[in-house]
Design a protein around this motif. Structure first.
Motif, PDB file in Angstrom:
ATOM      1  N   ASN A  97      35.946  51.015  36.462  1.00 38.60           N
ATOM      2  CA  ASN A  97      36.628  49.764  35.075  1.00 38.60           C
ATOM      3  C   ASN A  97      37.189  50.955  34.946  1.00 38.60           C
ATOM      4  N   PRO A  98      38.662  50.659  34.644  1.00 42.69           N
ATOM      5  CA  PRO A  98      39.526  51.702  33.600  1.00 42.69           C
ATOM      6  C   PRO A  98      39.291  52.642  32.102  1.00 42.69           C
ATOM      7  N   GLN A  99      39.035  53.637  31.870  1.00 40.01           N
ATOM      8  CA  GLN A  99      38.204  54.331  30.544  1.00 40.01           C
ATOM      9  C   GLN A  99      39.423  53.822  29.336  1.00 40.01           C
ATOM     10  N   GLY A 100      39.066  53.377  28.357  1.00 39.75           N
ATOM     11  CA  GLY A 100      39.625  53.322  27.206  1.00 39.75           C
ATOM     12  C   GLY A 100      40.521  51.642  27.851  1.00 39.75           C
ATOM     13  N   SER A 101      39.894  50.700  28.528  1.00 42.47           N
ATOM     14  CA  SER A 101      40.409  49.032  28.705  1.00 42.47           C
ATOM     15  C   SER A 101      40.433  48.791  27.841  1.00 42.47           C
ATOM     16  N   GLN A 102      41.634  47.942  27.207  1.00 40.85           N
ATOM     17  CA  GLN A 102      41.502  47.182  26.517  1.00 40.85           C
ATOM     18  C   GLN A 102      41.112  45.906  26.900  1.00 40.85           C
ATOM     19  N   HIS A 103      41.425  45.495  27.847  1.00 38.68           N
ATOM     20  CA  HIS A 103      40.968  43.893  28.367  1.00 38.68           C
ATOM     21  C   HIS A 103      39.583  43.474  27.461  1.00 38.68           C
ATOM     22  N   GLU A 104      39.751  42.337  27.756  1.00 37.28           N
ATOM     23  CA  GLU A 104      37.882  41.511  27.340  1.00 37.28           C
ATOM     24  C   GLU A 104      37.812  41.326  29.110  1.00 37.28           C
ATOM     25  N   ASN A 105      38.891  40.914  29.595  1.00 37.14           N
ATOM     26  CA  ASN A 105      38.216  40.704  31.000  1.00 37.14           C
ATOM     27  C   ASN A 105      38.744  41.900  32.006  1.00 37.14           C
ATOM     28  N   THR A 106      38.402  42.981  32.539  1.00 33.18           N
ATOM     29  CA  THR A 106      38.196  43.935  33.332  1.00 33.18           C
ATOM     30  C   THR A 106      38.414  43.437  34.213  1.00 33.18           C
ATOM     31  N   THR A 107      38.218  44.572  35.527  1.00 35.99           N
ATOM     32  CA  THR A 107      37.958  44.506  36.960  1.00 35.99           C
ATOM     33  C   THR A 107      36.281  44.465  37.488  1.00 35.99           C
ATOM     34  N   VAL A 108      35.934  44.875  35.802  1.00 36.01           N
ATOM     35  CA  VAL A 108      33.951  44.737  36.542  1.00 36.01           C
ATOM     36  C   VAL A 108      33.554  44.103  35.377  1.00 36.01           C
ATOM     37  N   SER A 109      34.442  43.227  34.390  1.00 34.48           N
ATOM     38  CA  SER A 109      33.643  43.100  33.124  1.00 34.48           C
ATOM     39  C   SER A 109      34.580  41.383  33.065  1.00 34.48           C
ATOM     40  N   GLY A 110      33.743  40.977  31.987  1.00 30.56           N
ATOM     41  CA  GLY A 110      34.272  39.563  31.797  1.00 30.56           C
ATOM     42  C   GLY A 110      34.137  37.730  32.743  1.00 30.56           C
ATOM     43  N   GLU A 111      35.098  37.774  32.385  1.00 32.69           N
ATOM     44  CA  GLU A 111      34.441  36.103  32.962  1.00 32.69           C
ATOM     45  C   GLU A 111      35.302  35.548  34.031  1.00 32.69           C
ATOM     46  N   ILE A 112      35.470  34.878  35.135  1.00 25.01           N
ATOM     47  CA  ILE A 112      36.398  34.029  35.289  1.00 25.01           C
ATOM     48  C   ILE A 112      35.806  33.090  35.881  1.00 25.01           C
ATOM     49  N   LEU A 113      36.520  32.297  36.702  1.00 20.58           N
ATOM     50  CA  LEU A 113      36.439  30.979  37.221  1.00 20.58           C
ATOM     51  C   LEU A 113      37.507  31.543  39.077  1.00 20.58           C
ATOM     52  N   VAL A 114      36.038  30.684  40.054  1.00 18.19           N
ATOM     53  CA  VAL A 114      37.148  30.810  41.610  1.00 18.19           C
ATOM     54  C   VAL A 114      36.631  29.823  42.164  1.00 18.19           C
ATOM     55  N   GLY A 115      38.284  29.159  42.886  1.00 18.06           N
ATOM     56  CA  GLY A 115      37.776  27.918  43.780  1.00 18.06           C
ATOM     57  C   GLY A 115      37.270  28.006  44.548  1.00 18.06           C
ATOM     58  N   VAL A 116      37.167  27.909  45.799  1.00 14.39           N
ATOM     59  CA  VAL A 116      36.350  27.792  46.749  1.00 14.39           C
ATOM     60  C   VAL A 116      36.328  26.476  47.701  1.00 14.39           C
ATOM     61  N   ASP A 117      36.587  26.791  49.016  1.00 13.99           N
ATOM     62  CA  ASP A 117      36.488  25.707  50.115  1.00 13.99           C
ATOM     63  C   ASP A 117      35.462  26.132  49.889  1.00 13.99           C
ATOM     64  N   GLU A 118      34.478  24.525  50.274  1.00 17.65           N
ATOM     65  CA  GLU A 118      33.401  24.268  50.222  1.00 17.65           C
ATOM     66  C   GLU A 118      32.327  24.640  51.521  1.00 17.65           C
ATOM     67  N   SER A 119      33.269  24.362  52.417  1.00 17.93           N
ATOM     68  CA  SER A 119      32.995  24.727  53.832  1.00 17.93           C
ATOM     69  C   SER A 119      32.830  26.664  53.587  1.00 17.93           C
ATOM     70  N   LEU A 120      33.400  27.306  52.800  1.00 17.77           N
ATOM     71  CA  LEU A 120      33.052  28.832  52.756  1.00 17.77           C
ATOM     72  C   LEU A 120      32.134  28.899  51.638  1.00 17.77           C
ATOM     73  N   ALA A 121      31.420  28.180  50.391  1.00 17.73           N
ATOM     74  CA  ALA A 121      30.545  28.049  49.917  1.00 17.73           C
ATOM     75  C   ALA A 121      29.012  29.642  49.751  1.00 17.73           C
ATOM     76  N   PRO A 122      28.396  29.456  50.791  1.00 17.25           N
ATOM     77  CA  PRO A 122      27.328  29.975  51.210  1.00 17.25           C
ATOM     78  C   PRO A 122      26.998  31.006  51.260  1.00 17.25           C
ATOM     79  N   LEU A 123      29.000  31.618  51.485  1.00 12.32           N
ATOM     80  CA  LEU A 123      29.871  33.542  52.261  1.00 12.32           C
ATOM     81  C   LEU A 123      29.775  33.839  50.278  1.00 12.32           C
TER      82      LEU A 123
END
Length: 302
Positions: free
Chosen positions: A21-47
């Motif tokens: 996590n970059p020090q002093g980052s003001q983004h609510e969504n950083t590389t290690v915090s926040g929330e995102i939605l990832v679309g996944v091919d169902e055949s890869l779901a367990p992975l």
């Protein structure tokens, strides 16, 4: 039938690829915090479920939500900007990339694993192996005594088979489509001559109780390779490219800045994420591996 030596895979760790996590980052969504939605091919779901669980354990301020789609719908939603990160088994084609560029976005493709399409059947199915001639006949619809069932009519699994075994006839005329992989397994229990096609991580006992139970309900067919020998989708045979139905797994992002999608991608392609790939029954794409030979008599499971 040629007898093959069996191997297990271990990961050789040569580098650490963290998500800091970059020090002093003001983004609510950083590389290690926040929330995102990832679309996944169902055949890869367990992975991908396994990847997110490990990522959350390491970074508790991050929330990666998963939405499963067929491959076609995952890419369609990605291009419509409904989801900014997807996990699929192909890269964007030229037309899709041009559409993205027209929107003033650029895509980043990161290969994280090598997967296999696995052919499964009821334990009572008359076949245990399929040679190259049989595969061609089944995929072209010339051999209709063994109906095929896929996880979706727009799945990446179906698209791959159509690419590998082009047929003058529409494959839609001789295959069945389920809504997801569990439905494929359920169909096989009721239709003893049918053959299902699923992603490798769905039949690995290393993930969870659901995928482990699948191994008790179906058998895995051995397929003939280019050398004439028969192979099951063991990780070593995927790594050696001996198994004939191999595909790559990509995380594709259109994230405009270095946010949580970038952090999740870096994690999956890094040391810890590649270990998750290995435990999920697939082959790591970014870390060196070594093969360890072992006795066939001790190899009762995938």
């Amino acid at each position: 039938m040629k007898t093959q030596q069996l191997y297990s895979l271990t990961l050789i760790v040569v580098a650490l690829w963290g998500c800091n996590n970059p020090q002093g980052s003001q983004h609510e969504n950083t590389t290690v915090s926040g929330e995102i939605l990832v679309g996944v091919d169902e055949s890869l779901a367990p992975l991908v479920v396994a990847q997110t669980e490990a990522f959350h354990a390491t970074y508790p301020d991050a929330i990666v939500r998963i939405q499963t789609y067929s491959e076609h719908l995952a890419i369609e939603n990605f291009l419509a900007d409904s989801v900014q990160t997807i996990v699929v088994t192909r890269q964007l084609n030229a037309e899709e990339q041009a559409l993205l560029n027209k929107q003033k976005y650029f895509s980043k493709h990161t290969k994280i694993a090598y997967d296999a399409v696995v052919m499964i059947a009821s334990p009572e199915h008359p076949l245990s192996t399929l040679d190259s001639v049989q595969l061609q006949a089944i995929f072209s619809g010339k051999d209709s005594q063994y109906p095929l069932i896929f996880d979706s009519e727009t799945s990446g699994t179906l698209r791959m088979i159509m690419d590998l075994y082009p047929s003058p006839d529409s494959i839609a005329s001789y295959f069945k489509a389920a809504e997801n992989t569990p439905e494929v397994v359920a169909y096989l229990t009721e239709n003893k001559n049918a053959i299902g096609l699923v992603g490798r991580s769905w039949i690995s006992e290393k993930h969870d109780s659901i995928t482990a139970n699948f191994l008790n309900e179906v058998k895995i067919l051995s397929l003939q390779g280019l050398d004439g020998a028969y192979y099951q989708p063991y990780q070593a045979y995927i790594a050696q490219k001996s198994y004939p139905l191999i595909r790559e797994v990509f995380i594709i992002s259109r994230e405009a800045y270095t946010g949580l999608g970038s952090g999740f991608t870096a994690y999956a392609a890094g040391d810890k994420g590649q270990r998750v790939v290995l435990k999920s029954g697939l082959v790591p794409a970014t870390m060196p591996i070594r093969l360890v030979q072992f006795s066939e008599k001790n190899n009762s499971k995938l």
